[in-house]
Write a protein that holds these residues in place. Structure first.
Motif, mmCIF file in Angstrom:
data_model
loop_
_atom_site.group_PDB
_atom_site.id
_atom_site.type_symbol
_atom_site.label_atom_id
_atom_site.label_comp_id
_atom_site.label_asym_id
_atom_site.label_seq_id
_atom_site.Cartn_x
_atom_site.Cartn_y
_atom_site.Cartn_z
ATOM 1 N N ASN A 153 32.057 30.526 48.982
ATOM 2 C CA ASN A 153 30.760 30.683 48.318
ATOM 3 C C ASN A 153 29.681 31.114 49.311
ATOM 4 O O ASN A 153 28.814 31.931 48.987
ATOM 5 N N GLN A 160 29.872 34.632 40.937
ATOM 6 C CA GLN A 160 30.306 33.526 40.105
ATOM 7 C C GLN A 160 31.810 33.394 40.302
ATOM 8 O O GLN A 160 32.472 34.324 40.779
ATOM 9 N N ASP A 186 27.162 25.270 38.424
ATOM 10 C CA ASP A 186 26.725 26.342 37.523
ATOM 11 C C ASP A 186 27.393 27.676 37.849
ATOM 12 O O ASP A 186 27.395 28.589 37.020
ATOM 13 N N LYS A 187 27.948 27.788 39.054
ATOM 14 C CA LYS A 187 28.584 29.041 39.454
ATOM 15 C C LYS A 187 30.038 29.137 38.975
ATOM 16 O O LYS A 187 30.665 30.181 39.111
ATOM 17 N N LYS A 189 32.585 29.548 36.168
ATOM 18 C CA LYS A 189 32.657 30.014 34.784
ATOM 19 C C LYS A 189 33.797 29.359 34.011
ATOM 20 O O LYS A 189 33.683 29.087 32.819
#
Length: 351
Positions: A153, A160, A186-187, A189
């Motif tokens: 990340n 995402q 939140d990243k 999916k």
């Protein structure tokens, strides 16, 4: 028409992810590819794997070498998969610390990555780490999986992520999604757990991302430590433990064919493994597994195919016979407890 993973790759060779969005079968294809040894690959895309001068070494230690060869060959002529760039391949094993960890990142687009956590290969130390989940709250690979995500990340701040993996890899993917800080959750999916074992403690309340767990009707690995009903049952072309092989899962269109429920045997594995965790003391489980695997391990990186030879089989028997009386007594006691749990579960299940 019924297909397997290779058939799916061939059929959709000219279909982009823009035309056909990423789906559950894609997650299985890329999770299966994570078993390859990318250290010997010459290129940086999946389509270049087959042209490596050391391509045969790609399949070392995999459960289904021929299936993986067919998959790599299909990548070569596939626009959908062939152009996928792979990065951040990690593959580490430590027999003393009892862990085996591997992961790879696939770049589906400039802002979407699929992280595939590898499952357990055919080595004894990998399976020992899996069973350590019965007495450890967190195994080393789970901690490494979180650290791996954080590192990827950091290098891809605008991406995402979709997380996935087969067998232990599915467990790692789900663990990561549950352990990330809120600003990183939140990243995520989607998370795909493909016949991976469950957890000592339920993590569903900690996972914000959508998790899809899939397991075959005769699941053994995926049923371990998972008594929930929150999973999709898929149809396999094989029976028994061979259904764990992703190449046997049957595809129709862009999804796996579904079965109504897992078998009674799978439910028994789920119940028994949970009882093993709850009813036996952690110290007894640790002692039992440590002694058992110390007898099985032939060398620092033993594969199961080595254990199964007649010569090494006798070596395991000799090691047991040479074990001191107190150790034999403890091993026998725990074995009796396990059999008692199995009998009790079978009796309650047959009523």
């Amino acid at each position: 028409m019924l297909m397997n993973l290779v058939d799916y790759v061939i059929k959709n060779a000219n279909t982009s992810f823009q035309d056909l969005p990423f789906n559950q079968v894609d997650s299985a294809v890329l999770s299966q590819a994570s078993y390859l040894d990318f250290n010997v690959a010459s290129g940086k895309t999946l389509g270049e794997l087959a042209v490596s001068s050391r391509s045969e070494n790609l399949y070392e230690g995999t459960w289904n070498p021929q299936g993986n060869r067919d998959l790599v060959e299909a990548f070569q002529s596939s626009k959908r998969f062939g152009g996928i760039r792979w990065t951040e391949f990690v593959n580490v094993t430590d027999c003393d610390k009892q862990y085996q960890f591997s992961a790879v990142t696939y770049h589906l687009s400039d802002n979407l990555c699929f992280i595939a956590y590898r499952g357990t290969v055919a080595s004894v130390v990998g399976w020992k780490e899996d069973l350590n989940m019965s007495f450890m709250q967190t195994i080393p690979s789970q901690k490494m999986a979180v650290a791996y995500f954080m590192a990827v990340n950091k290098k891809n701040p605008n991406c995402q992520f979709i997380l996935g993996g087969h067998s232990k890899g599915g467990n790692l993917a789900e663990f990561v999604a549950a352990q990330l800080p809120n600003d990183l959750k939140d990243k995520i999916k989607m998370v795909y757990n493909l016949d991976g074992p469950g957890f000592r403690n339920d993590l569903s309340s900690k996972t914000d991302a959508k998790v899809l767990k899939m397991m075959p009707k005769n699941s053994v690995i995926g049923a371990i430590l998972d008594e929930s009903s929150d999973y999709q049952v898929v149809k396999s072309s094989k029976v028994g433990i061979r259904q764990h092989d992703l190449f046997t899962w049957q595809v129709s269109g862009t999804a796996f064919i579904e079965e109504p429920d897992i078998s009674r045997l799978s439910k028994g594995v789920s119940s028994l493994s949970s009882k093993f965790v709850v009813d036996l003391e952690d110290s007894a489980k640790e002692f039992y597994l440590d002694k058992l695997f110390s007898m099985i391990s032939i060398n620092e990186n033993t594969y199961w195919r080595e254990v199964m030879t007649t010569r090494n089989g006798w070596l395991v028997v000799q090691r047991f016979l040479q074990t001191d009386a107190e150790t034999k007594r403890k091993l026998f006691k725990t074995t009796v407890q396990l059999l008692s749990l199995a009998v009790a579960r079978d009796a309650s299940g047959s009523r």
